[in-house]
Design a protein around this motif. Structure first.
Motif, PDB file in Angstrom:
ATOM      1  N   TYR B 143       0.822  -1.207   0.000  1.00  0.00           N
ATOM      2  CA  TYR B 143       0.000   0.000   0.000  1.00  0.00           C
ATOM      3  C   TYR B 143       0.857   1.259   0.000  1.00  0.00           C
ATOM      4  CZ  TYR B 143      -2.891   3.628   2.064  1.00  0.00           C
ATOM      5  OH  TYR B 143      -3.510   4.810   2.332  1.00  0.00           O
ATOM      6  N   SER B 144       1.908   1.271   0.853  1.00  0.00           N
ATOM      7  CA  SER B 144       2.757   2.460   0.925  1.00  0.00           C
ATOM      8  C   SER B 144       3.506   2.667  -0.375  1.00  0.00           C
ATOM      9  CB  SER B 144       3.757   2.328   2.074  1.00  0.00           C
ATOM     10  OG  SER B 144       3.096   2.184   3.282  1.00  0.00           O
ATOM     11  N   ALA B 145       4.016   1.559  -0.956  1.00  0.00           N
ATOM     12  CA  ALA B 145       4.766   1.686  -2.208  1.00  0.00           C
ATOM     13  C   ALA B 145       3.873   2.249  -3.313  1.00  0.00           C
ATOM     14  CB  ALA B 145       5.336   0.326  -2.619  1.00  0.00           C
ATOM     15  N   PHE B 146       2.652   1.700  -3.428  1.00  0.00           N
ATOM     16  CA  PHE B 146       1.739   2.221  -4.446  1.00  0.00           C
ATOM     17  C   PHE B 146       1.395   3.673  -4.185  1.00  0.00           C
ATOM     18  CE2 PHE B 146       1.124  -0.863  -7.419  1.00  0.00           C
ATOM     19  CZ  PHE B 146       0.826  -2.100  -6.900  1.00  0.00           C
ATOM     20  N   THR B 162      -5.078   7.560  -1.871  1.00  0.00           N
ATOM     21  CA  THR B 162      -5.326   6.514  -0.868  1.00  0.00           C
ATOM     22  C   THR B 162      -6.178   5.401  -1.457  1.00  0.00           C
ATOM     23  OG1 THR B 162      -5.370   8.278   0.754  1.00  0.00           O
ATOM     24  CG2 THR B 162      -6.172   6.150   1.460  1.00  0.00           C
ATOM     25  N   ILE B 163      -7.283   5.806  -2.104  1.00  0.00           N
ATOM     26  CA  ILE B 163      -8.227   4.798  -2.598  1.00  0.00           C
ATOM     27  C   ILE B 163      -7.596   4.000  -3.728  1.00  0.00           C
ATOM     28  CG2 ILE B 163     -10.472   4.520  -3.666  1.00  0.00           C
ATOM     29  CD1 ILE B 163     -11.394   6.956  -2.204  1.00  0.00           C
ATOM     30  N   ALA B 164      -6.878   4.709  -4.610  1.00  0.00           N
ATOM     31  CA  ALA B 164      -6.239   3.994  -5.726  1.00  0.00           C
ATOM     32  C   ALA B 164      -5.185   3.020  -5.213  1.00  0.00           C
ATOM     33  CB  ALA B 164      -5.624   5.001  -6.691  1.00  0.00           C
ATOM     34  N   ALA B 165      -4.387   3.480  -4.223  1.00  0.00           N
ATOM     35  CA  ALA B 165      -3.341   2.601  -3.690  1.00  0.00           C
ATOM     36  C   ALA B 165      -3.956   1.371  -3.028  1.00  0.00           C
ATOM     37  CB  ALA B 165      -2.475   3.361  -2.697  1.00  0.00           C
ATOM     38  N   SER B 193     -10.084   1.097   1.807  1.00  0.00           N
ATOM     39  CA  SER B 193      -9.458   2.405   1.673  1.00  0.00           C
ATOM     40  C   SER B 193     -10.508   3.495   1.535  1.00  0.00           C
ATOM     41  CB  SER B 193      -8.511   2.434   0.477  1.00  0.00           C
ATOM     42  OG  SER B 193      -9.159   1.974  -0.665  1.00  0.00           O
ATOM     43  N   GLY B 194     -11.663   3.165   0.952  1.00  0.00           N
ATOM     44  CA  GLY B 194     -12.734   4.144   0.882  1.00  0.00           C
ATOM     45  C   GLY B 194     -13.259   4.487   2.258  1.00  0.00           C
ATOM     46  N   LEU B 195     -13.398   3.460   3.108  1.00  0.00           N
ATOM     47  CA  LEU B 195     -13.843   3.712   4.479  1.00  0.00           C
ATOM     48  C   LEU B 195     -12.830   4.569   5.224  1.00  0.00           C
ATOM     49  CD1 LEU B 195     -15.295   0.262   5.514  1.00  0.00           C
ATOM     50  CD2 LEU B 195     -16.532   2.403   5.264  1.00  0.00           C
ATOM     51  N   TYR B 196     -11.539   4.274   5.004  1.00  0.00           N
ATOM     52  CA  TYR B 196     -10.499   5.047   5.680  1.00  0.00           C
ATOM     53  C   TYR B 196     -10.516   6.500   5.232  1.00  0.00           C
ATOM     54  CZ  TYR B 196      -5.885   6.496   7.184  1.00  0.00           C
ATOM     55  OH  TYR B 196      -4.852   7.169   7.750  1.00  0.00           O
TER      56      TYR B 196
END
Lengths: 166, 213
Positions: B143-146, B162-165, B193-196
């Motif tokens: 996730y972080s790399a993306f 965020t959502i794309a990653a 990621s959408g919820l986040y």
């Protein structure tokens, strides 16, 4: 040189754990990719699949071991900082030795001593390299303002006598 | 004459009133309360400049922090990456340890408390802890790399990153399961990621100002 920004001590543990996991996972990923590639039957399809399988299974494991090492090291380091009240290279060396000892605890006391020695020597090398680097980096800059030797107008009484005796 | 003397007696210490009643007497029509307080306020407004500040001076300005050269106001994704990965590792380790304890206890239910039982429980704890830590850690790493790659490619920082990653992480993680597995993983990643992102921006979406900065 940029400012070296480390987190304060409790959060430093999480940071170091994450950094160690990243190093282990990426390094392990590259290593396992090559190894999986070579240990597969001939044919590009097989080799790529073997390489990907090796990365998927082994890289997180290596990352996990590095993360345990890094997290434990940082925890002991922060504990020593708090107990001793100062930050210096001795903290890191002791932490490396104790981490090696703890992680070899299941293999008996002799293995613990050997692992502690390895960890301590490794950290001593790293800290020594860091200190040398700092010294070279600071020696590159010109030295500070020179204080020229000016003959101060001293009273001619007894100090003048010294010169005659030399 | 005696009537005149009584009111003027107590007025001698502080009052500068010319004739009439003094400090302790009742207020006459020509003296206001502010003048009777002892401070001459002729020509000044009764509002104190120290207690009544113009609200325009009380703005919470976002430019009030001085930043060193090359620094930006919030931490970028790369700086937060190690913290995220480490946090996920530790969370996974704790969760896995608890799960391992539960599983170990339930599997050795019929054994007496002995060394083999303890060793088995310990093995379950360490293995589950390690597995969960590795899984969550590698997910956080992906996730972080993306996130960093998308941010560098777009040049902007947004919730879309965020959502794309998250979606890409889900797709890549479940890609060994074929196209359907990848699609399912991508859907899970999109949801999480959408919820986040929603949780982060809840106040802004609701219209009120956020209480934390």
């Amino acid at each position: 040189m940029e400012e070296y920004a480390r987190e304060p001590c409790p959060w430093r543990i999480v940071d170091d754990c994450g950094g160690a996991f990243t190093m282990g996972a990426i390094g392990g990923g590259i290593f396992q990719a090559v190894k999986g590639f070579r240990n597969s039957p001939s044919g590009m399809n097989h080799r790529m699949r073997g390489s990907l399988t090796a990365i998927r299974t082994r890289a997180p494991q290596l990352g996990g071991s590095f993360a345990v090492w890094g997290g434990l090291f940082s925890m002991i380091d922060c504990g020593l900082v708090k107990v001793r009240g100062k930050e210096d290279p001795w903290n890191s060396i002791t932490s490396g030795a104790m981490t090696g000892a703890i992680l070899a605890a299941r293999n008996g006391p002799v293995a613990m001593v050997g692992s502690a020695a390895m960890g301590g020597i490794l950290l001593a090398l790293i800290e020594g390299a860091g200190i040398l680097l700092t010294r070279f980096a600071s020696a590159q800059f010109p030295t500070g303002p020179q204080f020229a030797e000016e003959p101060s107008p001293m009273p001619a009484s007894s100090f003048g006598d010294y010169r005659q005796f030399q | 004459m005696e009537d005149n003397k009584e009111p003027s007696g107590p007025s001698s210490p502080g009052s500068k009133s010319a004739g009439g009643f003094g400090l302790f007497g009742s207020a006459g029509p020509q003296y206001s309360k502010t003048e009777l307080a002892g401070v001459p306020l002729t020509g000044m407004s009764p509002l104190s400049p120290y207690l009544n500040v113009d609200p325009r001076y009380l703005l919470q300005d976002t430019d009030e922090f001085i930043l060193p050269t090359g620094a930006n106001k919030t931490r970028g994704r790369f700086e937060l990456a190690f913290f995220t990965i480490g946090g996920c590792c530790i969370t996974g380790a704790v969760f896995g340890a608890v799960n391992g304890l539960r599983m170990g206890l339930s599997e050795t239910r019929n054994m007496a408390w002995s060394k083999p039982r303890n060793v088995q429980i310990l093995n379950m704890v360490t293995r589950q802890g390690a597995t969960w830590a590795n899984t969550l850690g590698s997910l956080a790493l992906l996730y972080s790399a993306f996130g960093v790659i998308i941010e560098k490619a777009r040049g902007a920082e947004d919730e879309l990153n965020t959502i794309a990653a998250g979606t890409l992480t889900g797709v890549l993680y479940k890609s060994p399961g074929g196209l359907r597995g990848a699609a399912r993983g991508g859907l899970v990643g999109l949801t999480l990621s959408g919820l986040y992102a929603l949780y982060n921006n809840w106040d802004r979406l609701k219209g009120s100002s956020p209480t934390r900065y």
